[in-house]
Scaffold this motif. Structure first.
Motif, PDB file in Angstrom:
ATOM      1  N   LEU A  14      14.635  -4.367  41.541  1.00 42.59           N
ATOM      2  CA  LEU A  14      15.565  -5.267  40.853  1.00 42.59           C
ATOM      3  C   LEU A  14      16.732  -5.625  41.770  1.00 42.59           C
ATOM      4  O   LEU A  14      17.165  -6.784  41.820  1.00 42.59           O
ATOM      5  N   ASN A  15      17.225  -4.649  42.517  1.00 43.44           N
ATOM      6  CA  ASN A  15      18.287  -4.919  43.496  1.00 43.44           C
ATOM      7  C   ASN A  15      17.834  -5.948  44.531  1.00 43.44           C
ATOM      8  O   ASN A  15      18.577  -6.864  44.878  1.00 43.44           O
ATOM      9  N   MET A  16      16.610  -5.784  45.027  1.00 45.22           N
ATOM     10  CA  MET A  16      16.075  -6.718  46.017  1.00 45.22           C
ATOM     11  C   MET A  16      16.017  -8.126  45.440  1.00 45.22           C
ATOM     12  O   MET A  16      16.390  -9.101  46.095  1.00 45.22           O
ATOM     13  N   ALA A  17      15.498  -8.210  44.205  1.00 52.42           N
ATOM     14  CA  ALA A  17      15.343  -9.519  43.573  1.00 52.42           C
ATOM     15  C   ALA A  17      16.693 -10.211  43.404  1.00 52.42           C
ATOM     16  O   ALA A  17      16.827 -11.417  43.643  1.00 52.42           O
ATOM     17  N   LEU A  18      17.700  -9.449  42.990  1.00 54.45           N
ATOM     18  CA  LEU A  18      19.036 -10.025  42.793  1.00 54.45           C
ATOM     19  C   LEU A  18      19.647 -10.467  44.123  1.00 54.45           C
ATOM     20  O   LEU A  18      20.267 -11.526  44.212  1.00 54.45           O
ATOM     21  N   LYS A  19      19.457  -9.654  45.174  1.00 54.23           N
ATOM     22  CA  LYS A  19      19.991 -10.008  46.491  1.00 54.23           C
ATOM     23  C   LYS A  19      19.326 -11.253  47.058  1.00 54.23           C
ATOM     24  O   LYS A  19      19.947 -12.037  47.782  1.00 54.23           O
ATOM     25  N   GLU A  20      18.029 -11.412  46.755  1.00 57.22           N
ATOM     26  CA  GLU A  20      17.300 -12.580  47.254  1.00 57.22           C
ATOM     27  C   GLU A  20      17.598 -13.838  46.439  1.00 57.22           C
ATOM     28  O   GLU A  20      17.125 -14.922  46.757  1.00 57.22           O
ATOM     29  N   GLY A  21      18.337 -13.677  45.363  1.00 57.33           N
ATOM     30  CA  GLY A  21      18.740 -14.842  44.572  1.00 57.33           C
ATOM     31  C   GLY A  21      17.765 -15.247  43.484  1.00 57.33           C
ATOM     32  O   GLY A  21      17.878 -16.341  42.918  1.00 57.33           O
ATOM     33  N   PHE A  22      16.818 -14.391  43.152  1.00 56.61           N
ATOM     34  CA  PHE A  22      15.908 -14.712  42.048  1.00 56.61           C
ATOM     35  C   PHE A  22      16.664 -14.713  40.730  1.00 56.61           C
ATOM     36  O   PHE A  22      17.642 -13.982  40.556  1.00 56.61           O
ATOM     37  N   THR A  23      16.210 -15.513  39.813  1.00 54.98           N
ATOM     38  CA  THR A  23      16.807 -15.543  38.478  1.00 54.98           C
ATOM     39  C   THR A  23      15.745 -15.906  37.458  1.00 54.98           C
ATOM     40  O   THR A  23      14.620 -16.276  37.817  1.00 54.98           O
ATOM     41  N   VAL A  24      16.095 -15.747  36.210  1.00 57.31           N
ATOM     42  CA  VAL A  24      15.186 -16.101  35.109  1.00 57.31           C
ATOM     43  C   VAL A  24      15.969 -16.993  34.165  1.00 57.31           C
ATOM     44  O   VAL A  24      17.052 -16.623  33.703  1.00 57.31           O
ATOM     45  N   SER A  25      15.440 -18.172  33.888  1.00 62.17           N
ATOM     46  CA  SER A  25      16.145 -19.124  33.027  1.00 62.17           C
ATOM     47  C   SER A  25      15.944 -18.769  31.560  1.00 62.17           C
ATOM     48  O   SER A  25      14.956 -18.114  31.193  1.00 62.17           O
ATOM     49  N   GLU A  84      23.440  -1.668  42.656  1.00 63.15           N
ATOM     50  CA  GLU A  84      24.252  -2.270  41.592  1.00 63.15           C
ATOM     51  C   GLU A  84      23.610  -2.126  40.221  1.00 63.15           C
ATOM     52  O   GLU A  84      24.115  -2.638  39.232  1.00 63.15           O
ATOM     53  N   VAL A  85      22.463  -1.442  40.150  1.00 63.79           N
ATOM     54  CA  VAL A  85      21.706  -1.343  38.886  1.00 63.79           C
ATOM     55  C   VAL A  85      21.870   0.045  38.284  1.00 63.79           C
ATOM     56  O   VAL A  85      21.679   1.055  38.954  1.00 63.79           O
ATOM     57  N   GLU A  86      22.212   0.080  37.008  1.00 63.61           N
ATOM     58  CA  GLU A  86      22.344   1.348  36.302  1.00 63.61           C
ATOM     59  C   GLU A  86      21.047   1.670  35.546  1.00 63.61           C
ATOM     60  O   GLU A  86      20.461   0.790  34.923  1.00 63.61           O
TER      61      GLU A  86
END
Length: 525
Positions: free
Chosen positions: A101-112, A49-51
């Motif tokens: 980055l895909n892995m991080a997004l799938k695992e639900g990580f975020t940055v406030s 999902e990352v360009e």
């Protein structure tokens, strides 16, 4: 996994902000550049999902080019970049980042937003009087070709990736048995009997047919290209001969001092007074003026040679002419710049004045034999010999296999076969390697330590064939193992974390679809 990092966010904070500082500290060194292309919102590739955007690729590709440019210096060009696959290297780096980055997004990580704000506030480049300054922040980004939105998106992605990496690596551990086993392996010692042979000794054992040699020649014709040869004469106008003919005025001294004050800084960082450096300045100005006069004289001579000949002009001026007999260019002891100009010159006509550190050369090429690729018949023997050398390692390996398959001891085999090699006995060595002279044989040590006493083996290493027989092992004591394990644990843990992380990324990469935008990709050269 997300819960793990949320519970341990304080522990990770220091690491993350160090990463952020490093990220921001280097970003402008490689990002603040003009783009190669003008594709706007186009992407180079899509990873899951990352360009991977064009600007992102340009920055990374530019960084890779600069890295190799520092290694190869003047030899670097875009043809070499293409041969080294630097474009592909840059894309591979970005694909790996996108996979993470895909892995991080799938695992639900975020940055406030608070994390981004805190990270930006900690960067000195964005501070005024020790505090984050919004105008300073915008100014720095603007100077480096970024908008706040672009920069903060990159920072957001970088923190996400690092959170994922920190989480995975923090979950990896090593047990005491693992460390002890590793320590034991490192401390184990072996003693062998062996002999060394140069791999080149086996080139004559390699069989090469004429057809093979011809095929080798056709595939590697450039290997047989002859070297260009030159016969020439030249004059060298040395600036030192003009030193006593130039006048240095007070105005010259003052002007040089004012224009070159950075050369006269003392230990305290202050400019030395003129009277302290006057003699040095006179010497430098005289040298500069002498070089200018020498150049004027050389240009005058060259113009006269165009209308006459080098011999007549030099005879009238009383200048000696140096001559070089017909020789391959690598044998001619003249500056590379002079040789290059000579190769480009028309026979029997003077070159332009060639400026070098030694002085000013004028060259007349009297004979030039260009390089060429000889026919196969001319170089058949050389082709056969080259191919034999190429096949020598395999010949050495085949010979050694037969030798070690015999059930007799190594010493007996050498004696009965009347081999020219002398069998030696080593001291005890560890997996760090067996040292023989200046060479360290690590592959040999590792192989020997996996064998049993009485077994024979061989390795090809450091341009040598080493045939050996294991004689004895020595096991470390428990105390030695425990002491070594304490020292090894941090390095082993770090190595295991890197291995786990690398394996995870590679596995994720296999499962992630990568689509390359061919139209944009092909536009990069």
């Amino acid at each position: 996994m997300v819960g793990y990092i949320q519970r341990n966010i304080r522990k990770f904070s220091l690491v993350l902000w160090i990463i952020v500082a490093a990220f921001v500290g280097t970003i402008f060194l490689v990002w603040g550049r003009a783009t190669f292309l003008g594709f706007g919102g186009s992407y180079v590739a899509k990873v899951g999902e990352v360009e991977i955007t064009v600007p992102e690729f340009e920055r990374t590709y530019s960084k890779v080019l600069d890295f190799y440019r520092t290694i190869y210096k003047d030899k670097f060009n875009m043809e070499l970049a293409q041969k080294l696959g630097l474009k592909e290297q840059a894309l591979s780096m970005l694909v790996n980042r996108a996979v993470v980055l895909n892995m991080a997004l799938k695992e639900g990580f975020t940055v406030s937003p608070e994390e981004i704000a805190e990270a930006l506030a900690s960067v000195k480049a964005f501070q005024v009087n020790g505090k984050f300054d919004p105008e300073r922040y915008k100014q720095v980004l603007r100077l480096n070709g970024f908008t706040p939105v672009e920069f903060e998106r990159e920072l957001f992605n970088e923190i996400l990736r690092r959170k994922m990496e920190v989480t995975v690596k923090s979950s990896v551990s090593v047990t005491e048995p693992e460390v002890k086993l590793f320590a034991k392996r490192l401390l184990q010692k072996a003693k062998i009997k062996y002999f060394l042979a140069d791999i080149g000794d086996f080139s004559n054992m390699a069989e090469v047919s004429e057809e093979e040699a011809k095929s080798f020649y056709e595939k590697h014709q450039e290997l047989f290209r002859t070297e260009p040869q030159l016969e020439l004469q030249y004059v060298l106008i040395n600036p030192e001969h003009f030193t006593d003919k130039v006048l240095v005025t007070e105005e010259d001294i003052k002007k040089y001092y004012e224009e070159n004050q950075d050369k006269f800084i003392d230990e305290k960082g202050k400019v030395k007074p003129l009277d302290k450096v006057k003699d040095e300045i006179i010497k430098e100005v005289r040298k500069e003026k002498a070089r200018k006069e020498a150049l004027k004289y050389a240009l005058k001579l060259q113009r006269r040679m165009l209308k006459s000949t080098m011999e007549l002009v030099c005879k009238k001026e009383g200048i000696p002419i140096a001559k070089v007999k017909l020789s391959p260019v690598s044998k001619i002891k003249l500056p590379k710049k002079v040789i290059k100009k000579a190769l480009e010159a028309e026979e029997d006509k003077p070159t332009e004045v060639i400026r070098t550190e030694d002085g000013f050369y004028i060259v007349v090429v009297t004979r030039h034999i260009p390089s060429r690729i000889p026919s196969f018949d001319e170089v058949k023997e050389e082709a056969i010999q080259r191919l034999k050398v190429e096949k020598a390692p395999q010949a050495a390996q085949d010979w050694a296999k037969k030798l070690v398959s015999e059930k007799k001891s190594l010493e007996k085999i050498v004696k009965e076969k009347q081999l020219k090699y002398k069998v030696k006995e080593s001291d005890f060595f560890t997996r760090k390697g067996l040292k023989v002279g200046d060479a360290v044989f690590r592959r040999l040590a590792d192989k020997a330590l996996q064998m049993s006493p009485g077994q024979k083996g061989f390795v090809l290493e450091n341009g040598k064939l080493v045939v050996f027989e294991v004689k004895e092992f020595k096991e470390p004591s428990e105390k030695e193992i425990e002491e070594e394990a304490k020292k090894l644990k941090p390095a082993l843990l770090n190595s295991k974390r890197e291995e786990v992380w690398s394996r995870l990324v590679q596995e994720a990469k296999k499962r992630t679809e990568v689509k390359v935008n061919r139209k944009v990709w092909e536009a990069f050269r």
